[in-house]
Enzyme design. Structure first.
Site, PDB file in Angstrom:
ATOM      1  N   THR A 162     -60.555  39.625  13.447  1.00 38.26           N
ATOM      2  CA  THR A 162     -61.853  40.233  13.152  1.00 38.26           C
ATOM      3  C   THR A 162     -63.015  39.336  13.591  1.00 38.26           C
ATOM      4  OG1 THR A 162     -61.082  41.567  11.334  1.00 38.26           O
ATOM      5  CG2 THR A 162     -63.355  40.877  11.204  1.00 38.26           C
ATOM      6  N   THR A 213     -61.715  36.697   7.811  1.00 36.16           N
ATOM      7  CA  THR A 213     -60.755  37.454   8.602  1.00 36.16           C
ATOM      8  C   THR A 213     -59.419  37.337   7.900  1.00 36.16           C
ATOM      9  OG1 THR A 213     -59.754  37.662  10.797  1.00 36.16           O
ATOM     10  CG2 THR A 213     -60.239  35.437  10.061  1.00 36.16           C
TER      11      THR A 213
END
Ligand code: SD4
Length: 297
Positions: A162, A213
């Site tokens: 991410t 993330t």
């Protein structure tokens, strides 16, 4: 005290993303524009599997996106969850923030909102995501999201990627954003941590920002980015704050994979990571002295 301009972005695309955002803040532009530009760069990378189009299909083969963005001076946020058929999720999130009183719009209605704001509808599938889904679907197994926790990503793929970006501009204004397509073969409608303020990202103009993330299904139960920023507010250095936020999760027995990066308004930064899913996690910081990549172990 703010010492901008600087910009921080997670993972291996961090240096490239920072180079997109940096010219904006170096020229006196806003941190908000820099964060949007940096994240758009990652969202539009054709071979990036975990952000934007061309990646991480859900259980029925569709890629859906989660994103959020903060503008520090007003502490205004905008987000989209389970956004379909629109590539630049962070830009739609920005429209939610700037054009509405809402903070989060989801699903098909997020797509309709994006269309209203002038975004083009387009498929988020490419050859890679289609192939990956077909291989998985051919096994005929239900999604691992029905398994007991904890859950890993199958087949040894790197688990996460991410994009999270934090920028401070020359006026000392903060912006934070993140964007993802979440988790492979997720149950349709699943929304992760990334569009939730405090979960996948957080920022406070007085303190700094944090981005996360990893396993968002677990992280959103703990608001690790909010946690880290609040610890930084009380003087804890960013690295220790990230470590403490992740420890809060692992202390509860979760065998989860996750990574975090944080940066204070003073430019001090740090990160922390746990679990194999986010092994190899790094973040990069760009300021007037250059782009530095920091591995997080
Ligand atoms: C999520 N945190 O939706 C995200 C996944 C992630 O790289 O970080 N992917 O759970």
């Amino acid at each position: 005290k703010a010492t901008g301009p600087f910009i921080l972005t997670t993972w291996d695309f961090g240096p490239g993303a920072n180079e997109e955002g940096w010219p904006i803040i170096a020229a006196g532009g806003s941190a908000l524009d820099a964060v949007e530009k940096a994240i758009n760069y990652v969202e539009l990378l054709p071979d990036e599997y975990w952000v934007g189009y061309g990646g991480v299909p859900n259980e029925v083969g569709e890629t859906t996106l989660d994103a959020t963005i903060l503008w520090g001076p007003t502490h205004d946020w905008g987000g989209v969850g389970c956004l379909k058929r629109v590539k630049r999720a962070i830009s739609v999130a920005r429209k939610v923030m700037e054009e509405t009183q809402h903070t989060l719009i989801v699903g098909d209605d997020a797509t309709r909102f994006a269309a209203r704001m002038g975004f083009a509808e387009t498929s988020l599938t490419n050859v890679r995501s289609q192939t990956r889904w077909e291989e998985w679907a051919a096994k005929g197994e239900p999604t691992d999201a029905f398994n007991p926790e904890p859950i890993g990503t199958p087949d040894g793929l790197p688990g996460h990627d991410t994009v999270g970006t934090i920028a401070v501009d020359a006026d000392g204004n903060l912006s934070v954003g993140c964007s993802t397509n979440g988790r492979e073969f997720k149950i349709p409608g699943r929304v992760g941590d990334s569009p939730i303020p405090g979960a996948g990202s957080y920022g406070d103009q007085e303190v700094g920002g944090a981005v996360a993330t990893g396993n968002g299904d677990v992280m959103m139960r703990f608001l690790p980015c909010y946690h880290a920023v609040e610890l930084m507010r009380h003087g804890m250095p960013p690295q220790l704050a990230c470590e403490a936020a992740i420890k809060r999760i692992t202390d509860r027995g979760y065998q989860f994979g996750g990574g975090m990066a944080a940066i204070g308004m003073d430019g001090r930064h740090g990160g922390a990571q746990a679990g194999w899913e986010t092994e190899g996690f790094s973040y990069s910081v760009r300021d007037a002295s250059g782009n530095v990549k920091v591995p997080v172990v």
